[in-house]
Design an enzyme around this catalytic site. Structure first.
Site: not given
Ligand code: AHR
Length: 505
Positions: A27, A72, A172-173, A244, A292, A352
């Protein structure tokens, strides 16, 4: 000593592994691009300004597909800013991370880099502050041969042949309150369906990923996923999942149980996809893109400080988690979970890849491998084949938030062409070793190629540029006993047991 028995029968196949589950993510965030993969003033740069020391490690990991440019970031990205002659590009404020995006690296540079990294591209379009026309223009620029405004613009920019990008994320999201151009589920259902319809008219060979919930903890999960999918089901090919984990409460037993939550998350999303399929009387099975996933918590406070107190920098140190040994164990557990769902999870991106919550870190002096580098490396090297169901008889323990946590979690992958069987196993019992008996009689006579493990006296051990404290070691204490393989899984350990059919010799 505690005892675990695993039976693996070659007839019980779960699915072939889609190589795209060994994907990752770059990103425009922090030092992922600038000072990460791209640093024109660095001593290891190549003719394009790409850091060769980074490229070497990316290639070593055999990353199959890389999601780009966000995250993001993509929700307010103007892709035209990053194409054409570099000296004619201008910087722009990146509102997602409150930094300045110099735009000296964009689509063409990334495509060139990905080619060198031997990875496919997973491109995201901005469905936040932009919409269907811009998604179409970008696709035309990338994939249409010539004779139109955007395909000719690409040619003018020096790229005669189309990039031929096959995999596209529809935003995205989009459910996240933090997302620029956030949408309600009804709005996202509509815009993603319309974008998908138009994009497949431009290039019917592409595959599309619809944004699922940003995590299992979103208040609108799983309704968001069901409502949006009902709207766009006919146009998309995958539903995305993001998750995460962190050990904020410093409760390592409970931390390592979190892969069970991931497992449950996948089960729920699979059920939801099947429900929508049934409701729509569709013949199409929806697959999952876990695009992710990782551990992310070490840097959260620091990152808030940088964004709040020192905004508008170029490539600041953001989301630079330094991973511990226990993080590597959880990453290993998450990889095992993904493998065991290979029938439905076809794409997965470790988020990432470089500097930003990443397995690879850069400094001026060179690159280094984080602890989490190794489980990913092992899974990517030895986890391509057919996942075979494992029947595991292992003791359980309780943790503060999980009632029945199995000590040993594993996945088995058989590579038919080479007649090689690999078992990935984590003993997440933190105090006791485990005697392991592997019953693999259905494979005939197998010989032991090697057993690799990650172990550490201290769960909080980290790596650094000068000291790689957590790295694989070979364990010679593994024996073939008739049709069984016997070894010990040390307390808190990641293990890779590689076997090969004997008849090949
Ligand atoms: O990977 C970091 C961020 O986590 C990304 O930009 C977003 O998609 C997620 O919230």
């Amino acid at each position: 000593m505690r005892k675990t028995n695993i039976v693996i029968d070659r007839d019980y196949e779960i699915s072939d592994v889609d190589h795209r589950i060994f994907g990752s993510f770059i990103e425009h965030l922090g030092r992922a691009v600038y000072g990460g993969i791209y640093q024109p003033d660095h001593f290891s740069r190549d003719e394009n300004g790409f850091r060769q020391d980074v490229l070497e490690l990316v290639k070593e990991l055999q990353v199959s597909v890389i999601r780009y440019p966000g995250g993001n970031f993509v929700s307010n990205y103007f892709w035209e800013d990053g194409v054409g002659p570099i000296d004619q590009r201008f910087p722009r404020m990146d509102l997602a991370w409150k930094t300045i995006e110099p735009n000296t690296f964009g689509l063409g540079e990334f495509a060139n880099w990905a080619k060198k990294a031997k990875a496919d591209i997973m491109m995201a379009v901005n469905l936040g502050t932009r919409g269907v026309p811009d998604a179409c223009n970008l696709l035309e620029y990338c994939n249409f041969s010539s004779g139109t405004r955007y395909s000719d613009l690409r040619k003018k920019h020096g790229m005669k042949e189309p990039y031929g990008i096959k995999l596209w994320c529809l935003g995205n999201e989009m459910d996240g309150e933090w997302q620029l151009g956030r949408r309600t589920m009804e709005e996202y259902g509509r815009i993603s369906a319309e974008a998908g319809k138009a994009m497949k008219l431009i290039d019917p060979s592409i595959e599309l990923v619809s944004c699922g919930s940003s995590s299992k903890d979103m208040p609108t999960f799983p309704q968001w996923d069901a409502v949006t999918l009902e709207e766009n089901y006919d146009y998309v090919d995958y539903l995305s999942l993001h998750q995460y984990y962190g050990n904020d409460s410093n409760d390592s037993d409970d931390y390592l149980a979190k892969s069970d939550d991931m497992d449950e998350f996948i089960h729920t999303v699979v059920s939801l996809c099947d429900y929508v399929q049934a409701k729509k009387r569709s013949k199409k099975k929806m697959h999952l893109s876990f695009d992710e996933w990782n551990v992310w918590f070490h840097s959260k406070k620091e990152e808030e400080d940088i964004i709040k107190r020192h905004p508008w920098q170029i490539a600041p140190h953001l989301l630079e988690d330094h991973y511990t040994f226990e993080d590597a164990l959880l990453v290993g557990l998450m990889l095992i979970t993904l493998l065991n769902h290979a029938d439905r999870v076809k794409i997965a991106c470790l988020a990432q890849l470089v500097n930003v919550i990443a397995p690879i870190m850069t400094e001026e002096e060179g690159v280094w491998r984080q602890t989490i580098y190794y489980p990913f490396l092992h899974a990517s090297l030895y986890g391509r084949g057919t996942v075979i169901k494992t029947v595991v008889n292992t003791p359980c323990h309780r943790t503060s938030c999980h009632e029945e946590v199995r000590d040993v979690i594993c996945a088995a992958v058989y590579l038919k062409e080479k007649e090689e069987l690999t078992i990935f196993a984590v003993n997440r019992n933190l105090s006791e070793d485990q005697e392991l008996i592997l019953d693999i009689r259905s494979f005939g006579k197998m010989k032991i190629l090697e057993k690799l493990m990650l172990v550490s006296e201290d769960l909080k051990t980290e790596n650094s540029l000068n000291k790689e404290r957590v790295k694989p070691v070979k364990d010679l204490k593994i024996y073939a006993d008739g049709q069984n393989i016997k070894t010990v899984l040390k307390r808190a350990s990641w293990n890779v047991i590689r076997l090969k059919n004997k008849t090949e010799d």
